[in-house]
Design a protein around this motif. Structure first.
Motif, PDB file in Angstrom:
ATOM      1  N   TYR A  16      22.178  40.516  52.310  1.00  0.00           N
ATOM      2  CA  TYR A  16      21.011  39.943  51.878  1.00  0.00           C
ATOM      3  C   TYR A  16      20.891  38.509  52.149  1.00  0.00           C
ATOM      4  O   TYR A  16      21.852  37.862  52.845  1.00  0.00           O
ATOM      5  N   ILE A  17      19.739  37.832  52.203  1.00  0.00           N
ATOM      6  CA  ILE A  17      19.590  36.699  52.848  1.00  0.00           C
ATOM      7  C   ILE A  17      19.691  35.544  51.666  1.00  0.00           C
ATOM      8  O   ILE A  17      20.502  34.485  51.987  1.00  0.00           O
ATOM      9  N   VAL A  18      19.028  35.611  50.502  1.00  0.00           N
ATOM     10  CA  VAL A  18      19.058  34.559  49.537  1.00  0.00           C
ATOM     11  C   VAL A  18      19.202  35.287  48.327  1.00  0.00           C
ATOM     12  O   VAL A  18      18.475  36.395  48.020  1.00  0.00           O
ATOM     13  N   ALA A  19      20.029  34.709  47.413  1.00  0.00           N
ATOM     14  CA  ALA A  19      20.056  35.397  46.156  1.00  0.00           C
ATOM     15  C   ALA A  19      20.465  33.961  44.907  1.00  0.00           C
ATOM     16  O   ALA A  19      21.006  33.090  45.538  1.00  0.00           O
ATOM     17  N   SER A  20      20.304  34.548  43.803  1.00  0.00           N
ATOM     18  CA  SER A  20      20.276  33.644  42.790  1.00  0.00           C
ATOM     19  C   SER A  20      21.703  33.700  42.226  1.00  0.00           C
ATOM     20  O   SER A  20      22.447  34.873  42.296  1.00  0.00           O
ATOM     21  N   ASP A  21      22.481  32.629  41.675  1.00  0.00           N
ATOM     22  CA  ASP A  21      23.843  32.591  41.428  1.00  0.00           C
ATOM     23  C   ASP A  21      23.869  33.557  40.072  1.00  0.00           C
ATOM     24  O   ASP A  21      24.980  33.948  39.672  1.00  0.00           O
ATOM     25  N   ARG A  22      22.604  33.724  39.521  1.00  0.00           N
ATOM     26  CA  ARG A  22      22.667  34.296  38.064  1.00  0.00           C
ATOM     27  C   ARG A  22      23.244  35.745  38.430  1.00  0.00           C
ATOM     28  O   ARG A  22      23.654  36.442  37.548  1.00  0.00           O
ATOM     29  N   ILE A  23      22.914  36.322  39.598  1.00  0.00           N
ATOM     30  CA  ILE A  23      23.235  37.845  39.785  1.00  0.00           C
ATOM     31  C   ILE A  23      24.486  37.979  40.644  1.00  0.00           C
ATOM     32  O   ILE A  23      24.853  39.259  40.902  1.00  0.00           O
ATOM     33  N   ASP A  24      25.380  36.748  40.991  1.00  0.00           N
ATOM     34  CA  ASP A  24      26.387  36.962  41.627  1.00  0.00           C
ATOM     35  C   ASP A  24      27.531  37.194  40.708  1.00  0.00           C
ATOM     36  O   ASP A  24      28.002  36.629  39.703  1.00  0.00           O
ATOM     37  N   ILE A  25      28.267  38.453  41.122  1.00  0.00           N
ATOM     38  CA  ILE A  25      29.099  38.905  40.011  1.00  0.00           C
ATOM     39  C   ILE A  25      30.744  38.757  40.789  1.00  0.00           C
ATOM     40  O   ILE A  25      31.545  39.381  40.257  1.00  0.00           O
ATOM     41  N   THR A  26      30.834  38.085  41.583  1.00  0.00           N
ATOM     42  CA  THR A  26      32.119  37.696  42.543  1.00  0.00           C
ATOM     43  C   THR A  26      33.084  37.427  41.393  1.00  0.00           C
ATOM     44  O   THR A  26      34.243  38.009  41.489  1.00  0.00           O
ATOM     45  N   ASN A  27      32.763  36.308  40.621  1.00  0.00           N
ATOM     46  CA  ASN A  27      33.978  35.778  39.687  1.00  0.00           C
ATOM     47  C   ASN A  27      34.120  36.816  38.658  1.00  0.00           C
ATOM     48  O   ASN A  27      35.465  36.752  38.246  1.00  0.00           O
ATOM     49  N   LYS A  28      33.173  37.651  38.229  1.00  0.00           N
ATOM     50  CA  LYS A  28      33.639  38.957  37.208  1.00  0.00           C
ATOM     51  C   LYS A  28      34.512  39.591  37.836  1.00  0.00           C
ATOM     52  O   LYS A  28      35.422  40.140  37.253  1.00  0.00           O
ATOM     53  N   VAL A  29      34.156  40.255  39.046  1.00  0.00           N
ATOM     54  CA  VAL A  29      34.949  40.859  39.870  1.00  0.00           C
ATOM     55  C   VAL A  29      36.458  40.526  40.040  1.00  0.00           C
ATOM     56  O   VAL A  29      37.594  40.935  39.969  1.00  0.00           O
ATOM     57  N   MET A  30      36.589  39.068  40.404  1.00  0.00           N
ATOM     58  CA  MET A  30      37.920  38.155  40.407  1.00  0.00           C
ATOM     59  C   MET A  30      38.683  38.270  39.164  1.00  0.00           C
ATOM     60  O   MET A  30      39.944  38.644  39.241  1.00  0.00           O
ATOM     61  N   GLN A  31      37.970  38.268  38.196  1.00  0.00           N
ATOM     62  CA  GLN A  31      38.612  38.159  36.878  1.00  0.00           C
ATOM     63  C   GLN A  31      39.046  39.435  36.659  1.00  0.00           C
ATOM     64  O   GLN A  31      40.327  39.672  36.260  1.00  0.00           O
ATOM     65  N   HIS A  32      38.426  40.475  36.924  1.00  0.00           N
ATOM     66  CA  HIS A  32      38.897  41.929  36.656  1.00  0.00           C
ATOM     67  C   HIS A  32      40.039  42.359  37.554  1.00  0.00           C
ATOM     68  O   HIS A  32      40.954  42.865  37.089  1.00  0.00           O
ATOM     69  N   LEU A  33      39.947  41.903  38.872  1.00  0.00           N
ATOM     70  CA  LEU A  33      41.343  42.087  39.652  1.00  0.00           C
ATOM     71  C   LEU A  33      42.408  41.391  39.219  1.00  0.00           C
ATOM     72  O   LEU A  33      43.589  41.861  39.361  1.00  0.00           O
ATOM     73  N   GLU A  34      42.351  40.011  38.568  1.00  0.00           N
ATOM     74  CA  GLU A  34      43.207  39.393  37.977  1.00  0.00           C
ATOM     75  C   GLU A  34      43.987  39.931  36.934  1.00  0.00           C
ATOM     76  O   GLU A  34      45.178  40.227  36.660  1.00  0.00           O
ATOM     77  N   GLN A  35      43.200  40.522  35.900  1.00  0.00           N
ATOM     78  CA  GLN A  35      43.477  41.152  34.818  1.00  0.00           C
ATOM     79  C   GLN A  35      44.363  42.666  35.379  1.00  0.00           C
ATOM     80  O   GLN A  35      45.398  42.843  34.923  1.00  0.00           O
ATOM     81  N   LYS A  36      43.662  43.244  36.160  1.00  0.00           N
ATOM     82  CA  LYS A  36      44.428  44.624  36.835  1.00  0.00           C
ATOM     83  C   LYS A  36      45.870  44.133  37.263  1.00  0.00           C
ATOM     84  O   LYS A  36      46.801  44.735  37.269  1.00  0.00           O
ATOM     85  N   PHE A  37      45.866  43.046  38.275  1.00  0.00           N
ATOM     86  CA  PHE A  37      47.320  42.552  38.742  1.00  0.00           C
ATOM     87  C   PHE A  37      48.128  42.328  37.806  1.00  0.00           C
ATOM     88  O   PHE A  37      49.474  42.618  37.879  1.00  0.00           O
ATOM     89  N   GLN A  38      47.664  41.504  36.538  1.00  0.00           N
ATOM     90  CA  GLN A  38      48.804  41.095  35.624  1.00  0.00           C
ATOM     91  C   GLN A  38      49.136  42.406  34.945  1.00  0.00           C
ATOM     92  O   GLN A  38      50.395  42.466  34.524  1.00  0.00           O
ATOM     93  N   ALA A  39      48.367  43.172  34.547  1.00  0.00           N
ATOM     94  CA  ALA A  39      48.705  44.834  34.024  1.00  0.00           C
ATOM     95  C   ALA A  39      49.903  45.232  34.881  1.00  0.00           C
ATOM     96  O   ALA A  39      50.817  45.839  34.436  1.00  0.00           O
ATOM     97  N   GLN A  40      49.335  45.290  35.962  1.00  0.00           N
ATOM     98  CA  GLN A  40      50.372  46.016  37.059  1.00  0.00           C
ATOM     99  C   GLN A  40      51.490  45.229  37.106  1.00  0.00           C
ATOM    100  O   GLN A  40      52.740  45.910  37.078  1.00  0.00           O
TER     101      GLN A  40
END
Length: 196
Positions: free
Chosen positions: A156-180
């Motif tokens: 994409y060229i331009v997008a709103s921060d409102r639709i960026d889920i990078t932080n949510k995915v990072m939190q999900h990865l951190e939770q999975k890592f901690q559980a593992q």
């Protein structure tokens, strides 16, 4: 007029042997789109840092050994050159030492090439596993958030921060890592208290 056109289209499709499928839409369905910065996840996910640490543990000792071998070869070269310049090296010994030095250099070169290939293979395998884990995490967050479409940062060229889920995915990865990590790391048993 619209119903009449739709009916005509339906009749034409039936005559052509095509199934006629249409529906009147009274309310528009919303489509949820999100973006994710995969490069940020690859760089900062705890799984990435753990993979880097594992590669270092696996390969740094061997790299140090190869560095020591290279230093030893360099010292032999310097010693041979200085003794040759001083004229204190008989011709027979000079030829023998040059041969030994070439053999050591060839052996070192082969070992270094093997080492680099093993590092490259291990790094590629770690990156592949990390990318697969990130894609899986993005899919899991997409399902949790009921998102219809997730675009990568390069699509994409331009997008709103409102639709960026990078932080949510990072939190999900951190939770999975901690559980593992919690499953892998054994908890030390409590030391018995001495009897009085």
């Amino acid at each position: 007029m619209k119903k009449r056109c739709a009916l005509c289209l339906g009749v034409i499709l039936v005559l052509l042997g095509q199934p006629a499928v249409w529906a009147e839409t009274t309310s528009a369905q919303s489509v949820r789109i999100a973006i994710v910065n995969v490069a940020t996840l690859l760089d900062n996910a705890p799984q990435s840092k753990a993979a880097d640490a594992k590669l270092k543990v696996d390969f740094v000792p061997r790299e140090k050994k190869l560095d020591a071998e290279q230093n030893a070869i360099q010292q032999l070269e310097d010693e041979l050159a200085s003794r040759n310049e001083a004229g204190s090296l008989p011709e027979e010994e000079k030829v023998q030492r040059q041969r030994e030095l070439r053999d050591l250099q060839r052996k070192y070169t082969r070992e270094m090439e093997d080492f680099r290939e093993e590092v490259r293979t291990a790094r590629d395998a770690a990156i592949d596993a990390l990318q697969a884990g990130i894609i899986q995490a993005i899919g899991e967050v997409r399902e949790q958030e009921k998102i219809d479409l997730v675009l990568r940062e390069s699509n994409y060229i331009v997008a709103s921060d409102r639709i960026d889920i990078t932080n949510k995915v990072m939190q999900h990865l951190e939770q999975k890592f901690q559980a593992q990590t919690a499953l892998v790391v054994p908890v030390p048993a409590a030391a018995p208290t001495p009897a009085k």
